[in-house]
Design a protein around this motif. Sequence first.
Motif, PDB file in Angstrom:
ATOM      1  N   SER A 115       1.120   5.492  -0.099  1.00 31.02           N
ATOM      2  CA  SER A 115       0.476   6.447   0.787  1.00 31.02           C
ATOM      3  C   SER A 115      -0.462   7.382   0.034  1.00 31.02           C
ATOM      4  CB  SER A 115       1.556   7.251   1.528  1.00 31.02           C
ATOM      5  OG  SER A 115       1.018   7.888   2.646  1.00 31.02           O
ATOM      6  N   VAL A 150      -0.052  -4.405  10.031  1.00 34.58           N
ATOM      7  CA  VAL A 150       1.009  -3.621   9.400  1.00 34.58           C
ATOM      8  C   VAL A 150       2.390  -4.097   9.841  1.00 34.58           C
ATOM      9  CG1 VAL A 150      -0.315  -1.509   9.036  1.00 34.58           C
ATOM     10  CG2 VAL A 150       0.897  -1.857  11.195  1.00 34.58           C
ATOM     11  N   LEU A 199       8.358   1.125   7.599  1.00 36.56           N
ATOM     12  CA  LEU A 199       7.811   1.824   6.446  1.00 36.56           C
ATOM     13  C   LEU A 199       8.913   1.957   5.405  1.00 36.56           C
ATOM     14  CD1 LEU A 199       6.520   3.210   9.195  1.00 36.56           C
ATOM     15  CD2 LEU A 199       5.491   4.764   7.553  1.00 36.56           C
ATOM     16  N   ARG A 219       3.527  -0.674   4.223  1.00 33.62           N
ATOM     17  CA  ARG A 219       3.328   0.721   3.827  1.00 33.62           C
ATOM     18  C   ARG A 219       4.552   1.136   3.023  1.00 33.62           C
ATOM     19  NH1 ARG A 219       2.656   2.809   9.727  1.00 33.62           N
ATOM     20  NH2 ARG A 219       4.073   1.028   9.983  1.00 33.62           N
ATOM     21  N   ILE A 277       6.632   5.765   1.017  1.00 32.94           N
ATOM     22  CA  ILE A 277       6.291   6.863   1.912  1.00 32.94           C
ATOM     23  C   ILE A 277       7.254   8.020   1.666  1.00 32.94           C
ATOM     24  CG2 ILE A 277       5.957   7.538   4.320  1.00 32.94           C
ATOM     25  CD1 ILE A 277       4.081   5.288   3.282  1.00 32.94           C
ATOM     26  N   ALA A 313       0.133   6.973   6.154  1.00 32.61           N
ATOM     27  CA  ALA A 313       0.864   5.871   6.792  1.00 32.61           C
ATOM     28  C   ALA A 313       0.349   5.640   8.204  1.00 32.61           C
ATOM     29  CB  ALA A 313       2.362   6.171   6.804  1.00 32.61           C
ATOM     30  N   ILE A 371      -3.215   4.045   8.054  1.00 30.85           N
ATOM     31  CA  ILE A 371      -3.160   2.608   7.773  1.00 30.85           C
ATOM     32  C   ILE A 371      -2.785   1.843   9.032  1.00 30.85           C
ATOM     33  CG2 ILE A 371      -1.934   0.823   6.464  1.00 30.85           C
ATOM     34  CD1 ILE A 371      -1.565   3.033   4.257  1.00 30.85           C
ATOM     35  N   GLU A 372      -1.836   2.374   9.792  1.00 30.83           N
ATOM     36  CA  GLU A 372      -1.421   1.698  11.023  1.00 30.83           C
ATOM     37  C   GLU A 372      -2.554   1.658  12.047  1.00 30.83           C
ATOM     38  OE1 GLU A 372       2.267   1.624  14.186  1.00 30.83           O
ATOM     39  OE2 GLU A 372       1.863   3.483  13.088  1.00 30.83           O
ATOM     40  N   CYS A 389       0.832  -1.200   0.000  1.00 26.86           N
ATOM     41  CA  CYS A 389       0.000   0.000   0.000  1.00 26.86           C
ATOM     42  C   CYS A 389       0.865   1.249   0.000  1.00 26.86           C
ATOM     43  CB  CYS A 389      -0.912   0.013   1.226  1.00 26.86           C
ATOM     44  SG  CYS A 389      -2.111   1.346   1.193  1.00 26.86           S
TER      45      CYS A 389
END
Length: 260
Positions: A156, A214, A218, A189, A192, A203, A206-207, A154
């Motif tokens: 950002s 996760v 990152l 993630r 970033i 980010a 998502i966490e 994923c």
Amino acid sequence: MAKTITFGIQKGGSSKTTTSGIISYLLARDGYKVLAVDMDSQGNLTDLLTQKDLTFFEGKTILNAFKEDDAKKYIYNVSENLDLLPADDFLATLAKFIYREYERKQKMDGNFLLRETLKQVKDEYDFIIVDTPPSLAEPMINAICASDEVVVLCESSKWAFTAIERFLETAIHAQMNYNPDLRITGILRNLIDSRRTDSKAFADLIESQYSDLVFSHLVKRKASTGRISLNGFDNNPELDAALEEYLPFYEELKQRVGIN
């Protein structure tokens, strides 16, 4: 028997190919026997690992392996410990092959095509790494149904964030109906941008939304990593810099999939 790991999400630009290529390279460098599988008709993983024009692989791809039920014939050796099942534009016809030919002749659900093909070579590798297209179509479903582990990529942005839930729903559906041994390894993630507050905000979002999934690391956007598609892995003067952001994720991934 090889452990099969798919990297996926139905959103383009999330660095699935770069991540698949780097993890394949690092595992092979560490002495594991690796088969990289390109399930995207764009053939970007094929390009990344071989640095060859896709016309080189015409008639010698994973689609041909499917049609002839012969994976070994179409495996391309990239380097010591690293092999590839390549792809090109013709993989876009996979759905047509599944529904018009494979299911009729084999009397088997087309979602198992990749699984059945990889069975022929699975005992020859430690790991099979599968790169996937940016859609929830037949190549992606085949990859999920053939895998032991799936890592969600994923970047950002809002659209990548909203794609996570739908991808997880697809993986869980496959787990319940096709592949009970599938494990959702985690969400990486990716890309970033540390210079942008909105990137950090996504980010963090998502966490907070998927704290149980996760990865702690990152992967930050880095120019040398972006250029790896141009320079490849051989004789790349900035390879160490390109891999640097991925090394902590690689170590965490190994822990999660049980690599000593």
